[in-house]
Design an enzyme around this catalytic site. Structure first.
Site, PDB file in Angstrom:
ATOM      1  CG  ASP A   1      23.117 -13.978   1.247  1.00 41.33           C
ATOM      2  OD1 ASP A   1      22.899 -15.200   1.346  1.00 41.33           O
ATOM      3  OD2 ASP A   1      23.537 -13.445   0.196  1.00 41.33           O
TER       4      ASP A   1
ATOM      5  CG  LEU B   1      -1.817  -1.331   1.219  1.00 41.99           C
ATOM      6  CD1 LEU B   1      -2.704  -1.342   2.445  1.00 41.99           C
ATOM      7  CD2 LEU B   1      -2.647  -1.507  -0.038  1.00 41.99           C
ATOM      8  CB  CYS B   2       4.511   1.794  -0.177  1.00 45.53           C
ATOM      9  SG  CYS B   2       5.241   2.092   1.428  1.00 45.53           S
ATOM     10  CG  HIS B   3       1.280   6.709  -2.013  1.00 38.13           C
ATOM     11  ND1 HIS B   3       1.012   6.526  -0.680  1.00 38.13           N
ATOM     12  CD2 HIS B   3       0.101   7.035  -2.589  1.00 38.13           C
ATOM     13  CE1 HIS B   3      -0.286   6.735  -0.462  1.00 38.13           C
ATOM     14  NE2 HIS B   3      -0.856   7.053  -1.603  1.00 38.13           N
TER      15      HIS B   3
ATOM     16  CG  MET C   1       6.443   2.625   4.889  1.00 35.73           C
ATOM     17  SD  MET C   1       6.598   1.719   6.469  1.00 35.73           S
ATOM     18  CE  MET C   1       7.157   0.114   5.894  1.00 35.73           C
ATOM     19  CD  GLU C   2       9.607   5.174   0.645  1.00 37.72           C
ATOM     20  OE1 GLU C   2       9.319   5.564   1.801  1.00 37.72           O
ATOM     21  OE2 GLU C   2       8.751   5.037  -0.251  1.00 37.72           O
TER      22      GLU C   2
END
EC number: 4.6.1.17
Lengths: 160, 160, 160, 160, 160, 160
Positions: D127, D76-78, D112-113
């Site tokens: 990893d 739902l992120c733009h 969010m970024e």
């Protein structure tokens, strides 16, 4: 309306049209489509009474994410900022009707984003029902309404 | 045929089904769809007589690339190796008929890849004609034939 | 256990390790993590009594899709076929506990895919609660269990 | 602060919220996280004395690239324009502390970024160390600071 | 060697060739290229004496990640499993020489993956030097060697 | 012109440079490259006289789509809006000359997008001819011209 394809030049070569001169502004597009399946399958998709009903949610979310992938999928589409996406699913009888509404404040219309949201939601529904109904069909994917931009309001003519 | 949705568990939660026990093997799926527009637009898409005819080529290539993006778009699809993809476009009258044939030697069927190829080709055609015919419609996106895997040959029943 | 980083050569340069000689075979990894927020937010996420409960479904689906994007995100990860992905969310008290189980029949383990599923589900929960609780924290993202491959079963030691 | 989840409507359905009315403007977010491993592993990651030290560089670059993939991962992120991304790694004792700073001049915040940059850098570290320390854990992924937008400056409260 | 383009059919239409009948097996491809810039720029790229030397690391990692994106970029390439990727950069005089070695155990050769790794590493170097030397040029991108598959060993003829 | 690499900080760590203070404005970049092959192959690519000539169209479209993928490929590139992309292919003698023109109204130049379009078109040509001419070479990939932004017009000096 244009009388030539805008996405190819006079020799026929594909291009991403230059929109530098278009003004940013609020635009909206609504597209719809319908997955035709069976009443039994629609009942399974709705899962009434179960604690989790992810089937329709999965299609809604896939449609929203699909709108964001439009420029990756449609070769000559501009990558643009999307201001909002809503995907609505109405499951009734033997059909699931899909409606996507996309908004932007950028330089191009968002019909393709709305159509992509509808088709990706439709593909996702198909994926979920295919073991039960491999003959399900995605039908009538089309733009219903556009607002904003130079051409302003457009609504689908009744005879199409 | 299954009687429950395979992609959600008994509580209704979405999952990517475990296919570890399925055997790799040659599989094929054929899907079709049709973009309904106008005779004038179909004539523009065919560009007869022009040196370059990229309009239909763009849709063919977008369809092939779209098949490869299926697991990115359809949430519960497995990422699998594709052995071959052909997208055929037949432009006649006011319609462009799209046929996609996808082959794999992997563990799952490729209906979704074939359907995705058809819809992305259809979206790309829509993008190219939308300035001339905003009312174009993508119709009848469906699987026609599957071969291989445990269920073997499946062809679409005539009454669906 | 290795005593050197396998992903850089003796001069320190990054590389995608050659796994040509590894055998394909059934492998599984389970990873977990927890989003720490407030009891009020957990109650909003569960949406008990509402017809649609997409909040947790969105995170589940994002986690499954995230597992498929692992080789796009983690530079030295091999692109491999995934045989199955399950993401489970348990919302209790002020926490949402995330568990991802990933299976493959390919040449490498799937710890990274399980960890990526957990973190993308966690990011998605964070996105949904951030307007209500901007201080939410994703904690304890780790592998709990691996099966298959040359090293066989591994379970997390209790003192870590 | 909001009292309802903004990303679902009153029926509980997920949506990408309409931000058409938000003003573009300079915004910044800082997020942090920490990979907990062992002193031996941290020493291997730092590779002091070797001509190339790609291990930490790989995580830094993966984090920067991860920030750009946020709208592909978080449903739902733009999709927005990013003006700058810095990922800093501090390897000390048995921990690698990750800090990401993201800037935009667009219509939404970039928490969010920043969080995605931290988690992708953390996954990449995981990893690289997993053959030596499979029990490594990514902890305390959270927003520390936001600037800009309607809400202005926000800093993490000390009691969370 | 073929006498017709394999990627278009007899009418000229593009297709992803069917490789169902090809045998999986160990294959390798080595490709090279060179970024021609100035001695000053090469010195900046090498950053001798600085604690972090991310410039060349960034290009190495971008090349490895680029190899994984090949089927997303090259329309008719098959999506295949990669078993290993090494990108080596040799900065001397006014040139940076790029060498990529890609391995697979799948059904097709990996020349395109090796060429894509070289070009993406080259683009990344260009990006980093363009503020100092906008005239930098990527030259001589080509396959040097292939092993495996039906055609076996191929090395570049000296007169090409 | 800069005297330091802008994409790494004083310690040598990679970063995506902050462009918040740059003004949006019309910018353009033109890049070129050439695929060197044989006269026979160029003749096959042109497919004169065949109803469909998808070979060159495939490369044109791949180049346009490649421009849109630039920030996914080049780690430190900003994701920006593209206003227009044209890829021109001129097949003559034993060469195919590739020219890409990219326009934006955003905050950064578009050299990298133009160079990426050229290289992806070149890789796609290589893919199509490799069965006939595995020794084909992509040469002279470089920026010819930039317009707009703070530095204004730049054209390639004749001695480079």
């Amino acid at each position: 309306m244009a009388e030539e394809l805008t996405h190819v030049d006079e020799a026929g070569a594909a291009r991403m049209v230059d929109v530098s001169d278009k003004r940013p502004g609020a635009r909206l597009a609504v597209a719809t489509g319908v997955l035709r399946t069976t009443e039994e399958v629609v009942s399974l998709l709705r899962r009434d009474g179960l604690p989790k009903g992810d089937a329709l949610a999965t299609a809604r979310i896939a449609g929203i994410m699909g709108a964001k992938r439009t420029p990756d999928l449609v070769p000559l589409c501009h990558p643009i900022a999307l201001a909002g996406v809503v995907v609505d699913l109405a499951a009734e009888g033997s059909d699931v009707r899909i409606t996507a509404t996309v908004r932007t404040t950028d330089r191009t219309g968002v019909e393709m984003e709305a159509l992509t949201a509808v088709t990706v939601a439709g593909l996702t529904l198909h994926d979920m029902v295919k073991a039960v109904d491999p003959a399900a069909t995605l039908d009538a994917v089309r733009v219903e309404r556009k607002e904003g931009g130079k051409t302003g309001l457009w609504t689908r003519p009744e005879d199409r």
